[in-house]
Scaffold this motif. Structure first.
Motif, PDB file in Angstrom:
ATOM      1  N   MET A  41      -0.535  -3.347  13.546  1.00  0.00           N
ATOM      2  CA  MET A  41      -2.021  -3.286  12.887  1.00  0.00           C
ATOM      3  C   MET A  41      -2.651  -1.767  14.226  1.00  0.00           C
ATOM      4  O   MET A  41      -2.749  -2.177  15.182  1.00  0.00           O
ATOM      5  CB  MET A  41      -3.118  -3.709  12.181  1.00  0.00           C
ATOM      6  N   SER A  42      -3.503  -0.715  13.449  1.00  0.00           N
ATOM      7  CA  SER A  42      -4.030   0.141  14.401  1.00  0.00           C
ATOM      8  C   SER A  42      -5.102  -1.541  15.416  1.00  0.00           C
ATOM      9  O   SER A  42      -5.493  -1.548  14.620  1.00  0.00           O
ATOM     10  CB  SER A  42      -4.563   1.090  13.502  1.00  0.00           C
ATOM     11  N   PRO A  43      -5.412  -0.312  16.098  1.00  0.00           N
ATOM     12  CA  PRO A  43      -6.633  -0.969  16.493  1.00  0.00           C
ATOM     13  C   PRO A  43      -7.884  -1.345  16.366  1.00  0.00           C
ATOM     14  O   PRO A  43      -9.047  -2.289  15.907  1.00  0.00           O
ATOM     15  CB  PRO A  43      -6.933  -0.987  18.087  1.00  0.00           C
ATOM     16  N   VAL A  44      -8.343  -0.510  15.110  1.00  0.00           N
ATOM     17  CA  VAL A  44      -9.511  -0.405  14.548  1.00  0.00           C
ATOM     18  C   VAL A  44      -8.771  -1.358  13.820  1.00  0.00           C
ATOM     19  O   VAL A  44      -9.869  -2.588  13.111  1.00  0.00           O
ATOM     20  CB  VAL A  44      -9.786   1.143  14.240  1.00  0.00           C
TER      21      VAL A  44
ATOM     22  N   MET B  67       1.229  -0.870   0.317  1.00  0.00           N
ATOM     23  CA  MET B  67       0.231   0.202   0.131  1.00  0.00           C
ATOM     24  C   MET B  67       1.031   1.215  -0.072  1.00  0.00           C
ATOM     25  O   MET B  67       1.770   1.416   0.696  1.00  0.00           O
ATOM     26  CB  MET B  67      -0.842  -0.132   1.120  1.00  0.00           C
ATOM     27  N   THR B  68       0.248   2.601  -0.800  1.00  0.00           N
ATOM     28  CA  THR B  68       0.770   3.071  -0.821  1.00  0.00           C
ATOM     29  C   THR B  68       0.724   3.858   0.303  1.00  0.00           C
ATOM     30  O   THR B  68      -0.131   4.057   1.221  1.00  0.00           O
ATOM     31  CB  THR B  68       0.818   4.431  -1.822  1.00  0.00           C
TER      32      THR B  68
ATOM     33  N   ALA C 230      -7.621   4.248   6.035  1.00  0.00           N
ATOM     34  CA  ALA C 230      -7.486   5.341   7.949  1.00  0.00           C
ATOM     35  C   ALA C 230      -8.632   5.158   7.794  1.00  0.00           C
ATOM     36  O   ALA C 230      -9.650   5.643   8.725  1.00  0.00           O
ATOM     37  CB  ALA C 230      -6.269   5.226   8.444  1.00  0.00           C
ATOM     38  N   LEU C 231      -8.962   6.395   6.340  1.00  0.00           N
ATOM     39  CA  LEU C 231     -10.397   6.975   7.365  1.00  0.00           C
ATOM     40  C   LEU C 231     -11.530   6.995   6.461  1.00  0.00           C
ATOM     41  O   LEU C 231     -12.559   7.120   7.107  1.00  0.00           O
ATOM     42  CB  LEU C 231      -9.983   9.133   6.068  1.00  0.00           C
ATOM     43  N   TYR C 232     -11.414   6.153   5.681  1.00  0.00           N
ATOM     44  CA  TYR C 232     -12.695   5.967   5.075  1.00  0.00           C
ATOM     45  C   TYR C 232     -13.715   4.710   4.826  1.00  0.00           C
ATOM     46  O   TYR C 232     -14.449   3.876   4.114  1.00  0.00           O
ATOM     47  CB  TYR C 232     -12.739   6.325   3.240  1.00  0.00           C
TER      48      TYR C 232
END
Length: 459
Positions: free
Chosen positions: A34-37, A4-5, A13-15
């Motif tokens: 990775m992030s928790p989300v 991923m770029t 992360a945003l969408y």
């Protein structure tokens, strides 16, 4: 980020979730986190492909608890039950539950028992105590302790055969027969001898929800003790029925009211109404637990006695079981069981009145379930109905064959849970009718059933 770029990662992360277009880690330990989300979404999207617990009529295991119980569980997931030095209240609550169960099962006096991960562990422990106590009796009499055997019916859970294989005990299995799906004294007697460590009686079988003739088996063993001076105990496998019979059939004798019943297991996570991870083993008297199976350790700062196959385990399900005991009491459990029984009887009535099905033993003492099979000859079988119900409506209704010598009988089984409403019963009945109508038109996929119809040997 797997190619991923930076812009893609920011956009994900945003969408959305980057695993919408990337495969989930599955074969190698991830190099990065990775992030928790993202982690939560990854697991949630995998689980979204599983069945709906509300429509899972196959499992005996509890799929819903009250919000207050869920909160209690969540707040205590970190608590290690076995650490009695640090968490003595959890240990005391376990023993409160054991004493309450001993009272529910009519134990004659002070006794002992323990929590387990489920009835499988409880059965292993109870059966080990049968073996050790038999060995004690044989040694005291100066007799050989070789070749122990255990008598049970083909209606038992597979864990009993596991015990015999794992712990070198000869299984003496009473076969079933068509229209005879439980066992009684006449079935048991030919298998008894001086090497019999015990007889297993099931209360609430997995296959049809009925119970063995525990009273008859108890009477047989009392007579056997008098005539042969052999004291053969009964272990009651009440994994499912132990939380049903005391409330639906309180006058029915199957527990410690019978002299030869020396130990009982029950699953808290079945009709005890607790989420998976809790079972119970209760002895008639303290002396029924073989002391050689009890270990003492002080790893955690206090000398404790342990009698379990597992060591560290969470305390939350013990606390949830106690919550249910004090929340419901006898009155509440009776209400819940009667509610489930009423809906099970309604479903059984619909199945019988449809003319398509033969309901098995609905006039007997039974768990809140419906066991039924196709009536007459068809170009499809029970497995086709199970598949059609799952494909069309998402219902999980298992189809399976019965144990030897009734393995030619295939049945369907629908458990009626606490959360199943009368409207859902009506819906399931209509869906069963629709599934059969569909199969009437297209036929089934199971060659064995079609072959039976061709040969004129259908049900």
């Amino acid at each position: 980020m797997g190619g991923m770029t930076t812009g893609d990662a920011i956009a994900a992360a945003l969408y959305g979730n980057r695993f919408l277009t990337q495969p989930a880690p599955s074969t190698h330990f991830p190099d990065t986190g990775m992030s928790p989300v993202d982690a939560m979404r990854l697991v949630d999207e995998d689980l979204a492909m599983e069945g709906d617990p509300q429509r899972n009529l196959a499992t005996f295991v509890t799929t819903w608890m009250e919000p207050e119980a869920q909160r209690l569980i969540a707040e205590n997931l970190h608590r290690n039950f076995i650490d009695h030095a640090e968490y003595p209240i959890s240990a005391e609550i376990e023993q409160r539950c054991v004493r309450m169960l001993a009272d529910l099962f009519h134990a004659p006096g002070p006794t002992t028992g323990c929590r387990t991960q489920g009835s499988s562990e409880a059965i292993m422990l109870g059966a080990l105590s049968l073996k050790w106590k038999w060995r004690e009796r044989r040694k005291a009499a100066g007799r050989s302790t070789e070749s122990p055997n255990l008598v049970f019916g083909g209606d038992v859970h597979v864990v009993w055969e596991k015990f015999c294989r794992y712990f070198d005990v000869e299984p003496r299995i009473v076969p079933l027969a068509e229209d005879k799906y439980t066992i009684g004294p006449d079935d048991v007697e030919p298998h008894l001898d001086e090497n019999t460590i015990g007889v297993v009686a099931v209360v609430g079988t997995t296959f049809t929800g009925h119970k063995d003739d525990v009273v008859g088996i108890n009477d047989l063993l009392l007579r056997f003790k008098q005539e042969h001076e052999l004291d053969i105990p009964i272990h009651v496998d009440g994994a499912s029925g132990g939380f049903v019979w005391p409330f639906l059939y309180p006058e029915s004798k199957w527990d410690f009211r019978l002299e030869q019943v020396r130990s009982i297991n029950v699953s808290g996570h079945k009709y005890g109404l607790v989420y998976p991870g809790i079972g119970w083993l209760v002895f008639r008297e303290e002396s029924d637990l073989a002391q050689d199976l009890v270990f003492y350790e002080n790893y955690l700062g206090k000398t404790d006695a342990t009698f379990t196959l597992n060591f560290s385990t969470g305390a939350s399900m013990v606390l949830a079981q106690y919550y249910n005991f004090v929340r419901l009491g006898r009155e509440g459990y009776t209400y819940v069981m009667r509610q489930m029984q009423a809906n099970a009887r309604a479903l059984a009535r619909h199945a019988a009145e449809s003319g398509r099905f033969e309901v098995i033993g609905s006039d007997l003492e039974q768990l809140p379930l419906v066991a039924f099979k196709l009536a007459g000859k068809h170009t499809y079988d029970e497995s086709d109905i199970a598949w059609q119900l799952a494909a069309e409506r998402g219902w999980m209704v298992p189809a399976y064959t019965l144990p030897p010598n009734a393995e030619h009988v295939k049945i369907l089984r629908a458990l009626v849970k606490e959360t199943m409403s009368r409207e859902q019963v009506e819906r399931l009945s209509r869906d069963m009718h629709d599934a059969c109508e569909t199969l009437d038109k297209k036929g089934g996929t199971h060659e064995s059933e079609r072959q039976q119809v061709k040969q004129g040997s259908g049900y």
